[in-house]
Design a protein around this motif. Structure first.
Motif, PDB file in Angstrom:
ATOM      1  N   THR A 214      16.875  -5.074  -0.987  1.00  0.00           N
ATOM      2  CA  THR A 214      15.556  -5.008  -1.615  1.00  0.00           C
ATOM      3  C   THR A 214      14.494  -4.642  -0.585  1.00  0.00           C
ATOM      4  O   THR A 214      13.605  -3.814  -0.843  1.00  0.00           O
ATOM      5  N   ILE A 215      14.580  -5.253   0.594  1.00  0.00           N
ATOM      6  CA  ILE A 215      13.625  -4.939   1.660  1.00  0.00           C
ATOM      7  C   ILE A 215      13.818  -3.501   2.146  1.00  0.00           C
ATOM      8  O   ILE A 215      12.849  -2.796   2.445  1.00  0.00           O
ATOM      9  N   LEU A 216      15.076  -3.052   2.206  1.00  0.00           N
ATOM     10  CA  LEU A 216      15.347  -1.666   2.588  1.00  0.00           C
ATOM     11  C   LEU A 216      14.697  -0.696   1.610  1.00  0.00           C
ATOM     12  O   LEU A 216      14.050   0.279   2.018  1.00  0.00           O
ATOM     13  N   SER A 217      14.841  -0.963   0.311  1.00  0.00           N
ATOM     14  CA  SER A 217      14.234  -0.096  -0.700  1.00  0.00           C
ATOM     15  C   SER A 217      12.720  -0.082  -0.576  1.00  0.00           C
ATOM     16  O   SER A 217      12.076   0.976  -0.686  1.00  0.00           O
ATOM     17  N   THR A 218      12.143  -1.259  -0.317  1.00  0.00           N
ATOM     18  CA  THR A 218      10.697  -1.345  -0.131  1.00  0.00           C
ATOM     19  C   THR A 218      10.268  -0.548   1.097  1.00  0.00           C
ATOM     20  O   THR A 218       9.274   0.184   1.068  1.00  0.00           O
ATOM     21  N   GLY A 219      11.031  -0.680   2.188  1.00  0.00           N
ATOM     22  CA  GLY A 219      10.709   0.043   3.411  1.00  0.00           C
ATOM     23  C   GLY A 219      10.763   1.547   3.222  1.00  0.00           C
ATOM     24  O   GLY A 219       9.895   2.283   3.724  1.00  0.00           O
ATOM     25  N   LEU A 220      11.766   2.023   2.482  1.00  0.00           N
ATOM     26  CA  LEU A 220      11.873   3.457   2.221  1.00  0.00           C
ATOM     27  C   LEU A 220      10.702   3.941   1.373  1.00  0.00           C
ATOM     28  O   LEU A 220      10.165   5.038   1.589  1.00  0.00           O
ATOM     29  N   ALA A 221      10.297   3.113   0.397  1.00  0.00           N
ATOM     30  CA  ALA A 221       9.149   3.482  -0.431  1.00  0.00           C
ATOM     31  C   ALA A 221       7.869   3.520   0.401  1.00  0.00           C
ATOM     32  O   ALA A 221       7.027   4.411   0.238  1.00  0.00           O
ATOM     33  N   ILE A 222       7.707   2.565   1.315  1.00  0.00           N
ATOM     34  CA  ILE A 222       6.536   2.563   2.200  1.00  0.00           C
ATOM     35  C   ILE A 222       6.530   3.813   3.079  1.00  0.00           C
ATOM     36  O   ILE A 222       5.502   4.478   3.249  1.00  0.00           O
ATOM     37  N   ALA A 223       7.700   4.146   3.641  1.00  0.00           N
ATOM     38  CA  ALA A 223       7.803   5.309   4.520  1.00  0.00           C
ATOM     39  C   ALA A 223       7.419   6.598   3.805  1.00  0.00           C
ATOM     40  O   ALA A 223       6.874   7.528   4.415  1.00  0.00           O
ATOM     41  N   GLU A 227       0.577   7.766   3.561  1.00  0.00           N
ATOM     42  CA  GLU A 227      -0.759   8.340   3.459  1.00  0.00           C
ATOM     43  C   GLU A 227      -1.617   7.613   2.423  1.00  0.00           C
ATOM     44  O   GLU A 227      -2.836   7.806   2.379  1.00  0.00           O
ATOM     45  N   ASN A 228      -1.006   6.746   1.608  1.00  0.00           N
ATOM     46  CA  ASN A 228      -1.746   6.035   0.571  1.00  0.00           C
ATOM     47  C   ASN A 228      -2.569   4.915   1.201  1.00  0.00           C
ATOM     48  O   ASN A 228      -2.043   4.098   1.969  1.00  0.00           O
ATOM     49  N   SER A 229      -3.850   4.837   0.874  1.00  0.00           N
ATOM     50  CA  SER A 229      -4.741   3.851   1.486  1.00  0.00           C
ATOM     51  C   SER A 229      -4.392   2.420   1.104  1.00  0.00           C
ATOM     52  O   SER A 229      -4.790   1.475   1.790  1.00  0.00           O
ATOM     53  N   LEU A 230      -3.637   2.230   0.011  1.00  0.00           N
ATOM     54  CA  LEU A 230      -3.281   0.885  -0.440  1.00  0.00           C
ATOM     55  C   LEU A 230      -1.904   0.447   0.043  1.00  0.00           C
ATOM     56  O   LEU A 230      -1.412  -0.612  -0.371  1.00  0.00           O
ATOM     57  N   ILE A 231      -1.284   1.241   0.899  1.00  0.00           N
ATOM     58  CA  ILE A 231       0.104   0.966   1.278  1.00  0.00           C
ATOM     59  C   ILE A 231       0.242  -0.378   1.985  1.00  0.00           C
ATOM     60  O   ILE A 231       1.244  -1.082   1.824  1.00  0.00           O
ATOM     61  N   PHE A 232      -0.758  -0.776   2.757  1.00  0.00           N
ATOM     62  CA  PHE A 232      -0.664  -2.059   3.461  1.00  0.00           C
ATOM     63  C   PHE A 232      -0.744  -3.227   2.477  1.00  0.00           C
ATOM     64  O   PHE A 232      -0.129  -4.279   2.702  1.00  0.00           O
ATOM     65  N   VAL A 233      -1.465  -3.030   1.400  1.00  0.00           N
ATOM     66  CA  VAL A 233      -1.553  -4.074   0.372  1.00  0.00           C
ATOM     67  C   VAL A 233      -0.252  -4.136  -0.424  1.00  0.00           C
ATOM     68  O   VAL A 233       0.362  -5.207  -0.565  1.00  0.00           O
ATOM     69  N   THR A 234       0.197  -3.000  -0.938  1.00  0.00           N
ATOM     70  CA  THR A 234       1.393  -2.994  -1.784  1.00  0.00           C
ATOM     71  C   THR A 234       2.643  -3.377  -0.994  1.00  0.00           C
ATOM     72  O   THR A 234       3.503  -4.114  -1.495  1.00  0.00           O
ATOM     73  N   GLY A 235       2.729  -2.883   0.238  1.00  0.00           N
ATOM     74  CA  GLY A 235       3.881  -3.244   1.068  1.00  0.00           C
ATOM     75  C   GLY A 235       3.903  -4.726   1.391  1.00  0.00           C
ATOM     76  O   GLY A 235       4.973  -5.368   1.363  1.00  0.00           O
ATOM     77  N   SER A 236       2.744  -5.301   1.686  1.00  0.00           N
ATOM     78  CA  SER A 236       2.676  -6.730   2.012  1.00  0.00           C
ATOM     79  C   SER A 236       3.011  -7.590   0.799  1.00  0.00           C
ATOM     80  O   SER A 236       3.715  -8.608   0.920  1.00  0.00           O
ATOM     81  N   VAL A 237       2.518  -7.190  -0.373  1.00  0.00           N
ATOM     82  CA  VAL A 237       2.817  -7.948  -1.595  1.00  0.00           C
ATOM     83  C   VAL A 237       4.308  -7.903  -1.897  1.00  0.00           C
ATOM     84  O   VAL A 237       4.919  -8.924  -2.273  1.00  0.00           O
TER      85      VAL A 237
END
Length: 387
Positions: A214-223, A227-237
């Motif tokens: 699950t964390i791997l899938s999240t990491g790939l989605a973050i990667a 460029e998305n300004s909300l990535i730090f919020v969505t990734g942290s959540v």
């Protein structure tokens, strides 16, 4: 009577999970990734049904191979070769998941039946005790009952294929839940030489590895969305939700269950119960992984019904499965689970009015709350026992 060449685990075999068993699990982490990808590409009722059917088949291969490895002496070369051969065949089965309802349904079914029936026949030759041998005979019979539906589905269009494979998966699941009973025959759990602590540890380790996927899938989605300004919020959540799931499962709960199993005369039934719970926990993790990816890919869009069901369905399924398992195994009523499920239902109904990243916060907060109240309640129980 045991055969002279028995491969069953003895008291001197050691109870630690071997590196080969963990290596074997990696093929099924790949399967969970494939299942998540399939649902992400088909976020509909049909896609969910297909994903569930494929998950049940993948789980059956893993759980019965793991069960066999727990009963047998994994230091023996024959058992190691069994694990490696299953690993090879399962690799092709799992690789065909995303096209199982397309051109390569035959590969999925051939691989599945080759493992289930082939391993089932092999284990009858390893010198099992009478009770365990009879249980695996019944397991093989249940496998033969579902096989015609798996095979017939290969020759049908995707809609009918799902129907036939759904019947096959239901037969397999019913066999597992009923401990493969047949008319006039059942397994006496106290007579099965199953190290319950070891099988539960295997389930926990596999769930931990699945949580890592699950964390791997999240990491790939973050990667893919840096460029998305909300990535730090969505990734942290997303990570906060995974951490809360880890805390709810592994922080003290696992220890309490292991202590309960260690003192039980019949360790077979708790193993069946834990296996039934695990498949639903894995389904919840798949939904969590897909929900995280949907939010990270489009954080400001208002989620539609499929996205809401995926985003909130994963945490609900996790809490419901965990609650039932704790009630059945430890005899405890988890009010925090019920409260968390209630909060998720309410927040899900409001999420249609909110951006996806806010809805994701709503899906994570109840999990965090349950983790917090679990810690408080366990602290109180430990203080009462100390007094």
């Amino acid at each position: 009577m045991l055969r002279a060449r028995s491969l069953m685990r003895s008291e001197t075999s050691g109870g630690q999970v071997t590196r080969l068993e963990l290596f074997f699990d990696l093929v099924f982490v790949f399967a969970l990734f494939q299942l998540s990808h399939h649902l992400l590409e088909h976020p509909s009722w049909v896609g969910a049904g297909q994903t569930l059917v494929l998950l049940l088949a993948v789980y059956k291969v893993w759980v019965y191979t793991t069960w066999a490895a727990t009963l047998l002496d994994t230091s023996r070369l024959e058992v190691q070769w069994m694990l490696l051969i299953v690993m090879l065949v399962a690799l092709f089965m799992n690789a065909s998941i995303v096209s199982a309802f397309g051109a390569f349904g035959w590969l999925f079914v051939v691989s599945y039946l080759l493992v289930q029936l082939g391993r089932g026949a092999w284990i009858l030759t390893v010198g099992l005790d009478r009770t365990t041998h009879n249980h695996f005979v019944r397991t093989l019979i249940w496998g033969c009952m579902s096989a015609p539906f798996w095979i017939a589905g290969v020759f049908l269009d995707p809609g009918l294929r799902l129907m036939f494979w759904g019947v096959a998966a239901a037969i397999d699941l019913a066999g597992h839940m009923l401990a493969h009973r047949l008319p006039g025959q059942k397994t006496e759990g106290s007579q099965v030489p199953l190290p319950g602590e070891r099988i539960f540890e295997r389930f926990g380790l596999f769930y931990l590895i699945a949580l890592g996927e699950t964390i791997l899938s999240t990491g790939l989605a973050i990667a893919g969305n840096l460029e998305n300004s909300l990535i730090f919020v969505t990734g942290s959540v997303s990570l906060a939700g995974s951490v809360a799931i880890w805390w709810c499962y592994f922080h003290d709960l696992e220890r309490e269950v292991l202590e309960k199993i260690a003192s039980a005369n019949d360790q077979f039934r708790p193993g069946i119960l834990a296996g039934n719970a695990l498949v639903m926990l894995l389904a919840g993790l798949i939904l969590v992984a897909v929900g995280d990816q949907l939010v990270i890919n489009d954080p400001v869009a208002r989620p539609e019904l499929p996205a809401v069901l995926i985003l909130f369905g994963g945490p609900v399924l996790f809490l419901a499965s965990r609650g039932v398992f704790i009630r059945r195994e430890l005899g405890l009523r988890q009010l925090s689970d019920l409260a968390g499920i209630g909060a998720l239902v309410v927040l899900a109904s409001l999420s249609f009015l909110l951006p996806a990243f806010v809805a994701a916060m709503g899906a994570a907060l109840p999990l965090i709350g349950v983790a917090f109240f679990d810690s408080v309640n366990r602290g109180r129980r430990m203080k009462q026992w100390a007094d």
